[in-house]
Motif scaffolding. Structure first.
Motif, PDB file in Angstrom:
ATOM      1  N   ILE A   4       0.836  -1.197   0.000  1.00  0.00           N
ATOM      2  CA  ILE A   4       0.000   0.000   0.000  1.00  0.00           C
ATOM      3  C   ILE A   4       0.873   1.250   0.000  1.00  0.00           C
ATOM      4  CG2 ILE A   4      -1.815   1.272   1.236  1.00  0.00           C
ATOM      5  CD1 ILE A   4      -2.692  -1.455   0.032  1.00  0.00           C
ATOM      6  N   SER A   5       1.845   1.290   0.905  1.00  0.00           N
ATOM      7  CA  SER A   5       2.763   2.430   0.963  1.00  0.00           C
ATOM      8  C   SER A   5       4.023   2.016   1.694  1.00  0.00           C
ATOM      9  CB  SER A   5       2.111   3.629   1.673  1.00  0.00           C
ATOM     10  OG  SER A   5       1.883   3.310   3.038  1.00  0.00           O
ATOM     11  N   SER A   6       5.079   2.809   1.498  1.00  0.00           N
ATOM     12  CA  SER A   6       6.325   2.546   2.211  1.00  0.00           C
ATOM     13  C   SER A   6       7.151   3.815   2.256  1.00  0.00           C
ATOM     14  CB  SER A   6       7.117   1.426   1.536  1.00  0.00           C
ATOM     15  OG  SER A   6       7.566   1.845   0.275  1.00  0.00           O
ATOM     16  N   ASP A   7       8.017   3.892   3.255  1.00  0.00           N
ATOM     17  CA  ASP A   7       9.015   4.952   3.333  1.00  0.00           C
ATOM     18  C   ASP A   7      10.271   4.328   3.914  1.00  0.00           C
ATOM     19  OD1 ASP A   7       8.718   4.851   6.153  1.00  0.00           O
ATOM     20  OD2 ASP A   7       7.237   6.472   6.149  1.00  0.00           O
ATOM     21  N   SER A   8      11.217   5.132   4.334  1.00  0.00           N
ATOM     22  CA  SER A   8      12.493   4.594   4.812  1.00  0.00           C
ATOM     23  C   SER A   8      12.378   3.894   6.163  1.00  0.00           C
ATOM     24  CB  SER A   8      13.537   5.708   4.887  1.00  0.00           C
ATOM     25  OG  SER A   8      13.122   6.694   5.826  1.00  0.00           O
ATOM     26  N   ARG A   9      11.225   4.024   6.847  1.00  0.00           N
ATOM     27  CA  ARG A   9      11.063   3.426   8.172  1.00  0.00           C
ATOM     28  C   ARG A   9      10.117   2.231   8.207  1.00  0.00           C
ATOM     29  NH1 ARG A   9      10.151   8.796   8.915  1.00  0.00           N
ATOM     30  NH2 ARG A   9       8.000   8.349   9.396  1.00  0.00           N
ATOM     31  N   GLN A  10       9.107   2.207   7.321  1.00  0.00           N
ATOM     32  CA  GLN A  10       8.099   1.152   7.410  1.00  0.00           C
ATOM     33  C   GLN A  10       7.408   0.920   6.077  1.00  0.00           C
ATOM     34  OE1 GLN A  10       5.538   2.631  10.467  1.00  0.00           O
ATOM     35  NE2 GLN A  10       4.540   4.131   9.165  1.00  0.00           N
ATOM     36  N   ALA A  11       6.686  -0.215   6.007  1.00  0.00           N
ATOM     37  CA  ALA A  11       5.904  -0.560   4.820  1.00  0.00           C
ATOM     38  C   ALA A  11       4.522  -0.999   5.273  1.00  0.00           C
ATOM     39  CB  ALA A  11       6.579  -1.681   4.045  1.00  0.00           C
ATOM     40  N   LEU A  12       3.493  -0.550   4.565  1.00  0.00           N
ATOM     41  CA  LEU A  12       2.114  -0.947   4.836  1.00  0.00           C
ATOM     42  C   LEU A  12       1.720  -1.941   3.747  1.00  0.00           C
ATOM     43  CD1 LEU A  12      -0.541  -0.676   6.411  1.00  0.00           C
ATOM     44  CD2 LEU A  12      -1.112   1.277   4.927  1.00  0.00           C
ATOM     45  N   ILE A  13       1.379  -3.172   4.170  1.00  0.00           N
ATOM     46  CA  ILE A  13       1.078  -4.254   3.236  1.00  0.00           C
ATOM     47  C   ILE A  13      -0.314  -4.787   3.524  1.00  0.00           C
ATOM     48  CG2 ILE A  13       1.746  -6.586   2.501  1.00  0.00           C
ATOM     49  CD1 ILE A  13       4.626  -5.809   3.168  1.00  0.00           C
TER      50      ILE A  13
END
Length: 160
Positions: A4-13
């Motif tokens: 769904i989304s991601s950045d340098s700290r986490q990913a939403l799956i």
């Protein structure tokens, strides 16, 4: 699974409608090493030809390395010894041999092994009759390898 989304700290799956957040670590492994390449030494015989014991579908064969052969090729006699149902499962074709044109069957060999090198789903030709007397290790197998002439032997190594 859907990112769904991601950045340098986490990913939403999202998996089956359920969303979870995964924190990304900063640890980078230093233990990676290239996988060891599979290899085989093929020694020259007394005639100067390269021959090696190997197997087809788990059954032992004597191979003659033949870069002029399009595929792994053998006689119908040898195919029957190996339990290859080439007339039932193969496709009838005509092939050019050192002796001229011959009737053959194209098959897919489940497994071909030489030294530590194993390939699955290898193209093979079964030539009616009792020739060739040795199984030809042709380009359907050899094209997946590198070959280095070391004088007394040929070093075969897997490309991948």
């Amino acid at each position: 699974m859907l990112l769904i989304s991601s950045d340098s700290r986490q990913a939403l799956i999202e998996v089956d409608g359920k969303r979870d957040t995964y924190n990304l670590g900063r640890h980078v492994s230093s233990s990676y090493s290239e996988p060891e390449r599979q290899s085989a030494k093929v020694w020259r015989d007394e005639t100067g030809s390269f021959t090696i014991l190997g197997s087809i579908n788990g059954r032992t064969v004597q191979f003659l390395l033949d870069t002029g052969a399009t595929a792994v090729a053998m006689s119908g006699v040898e195919a029957r010894r190996l339990g290859i149902a080439y007339k039932r499962k193969g496709t009838p074709i005509a092939v050019g041999t050192a002796s001229g044109m011959a009737r053959a069957y194209e098959v897919t060999l489940r497994e071909v092994r030489v030294g530590a090198i194993t390939r699955r789903g290898v193209r093979g030709f079964i030539i009616e009759g009792n020739s060739p007397t040795q199984v030809l290790l042709g380009m359907s197998f050899l094209s997946q390898l590198t070959m280095q002439d070391k004088g007394a032997y040929l070093l075969l190594e897997s490309r991948f």
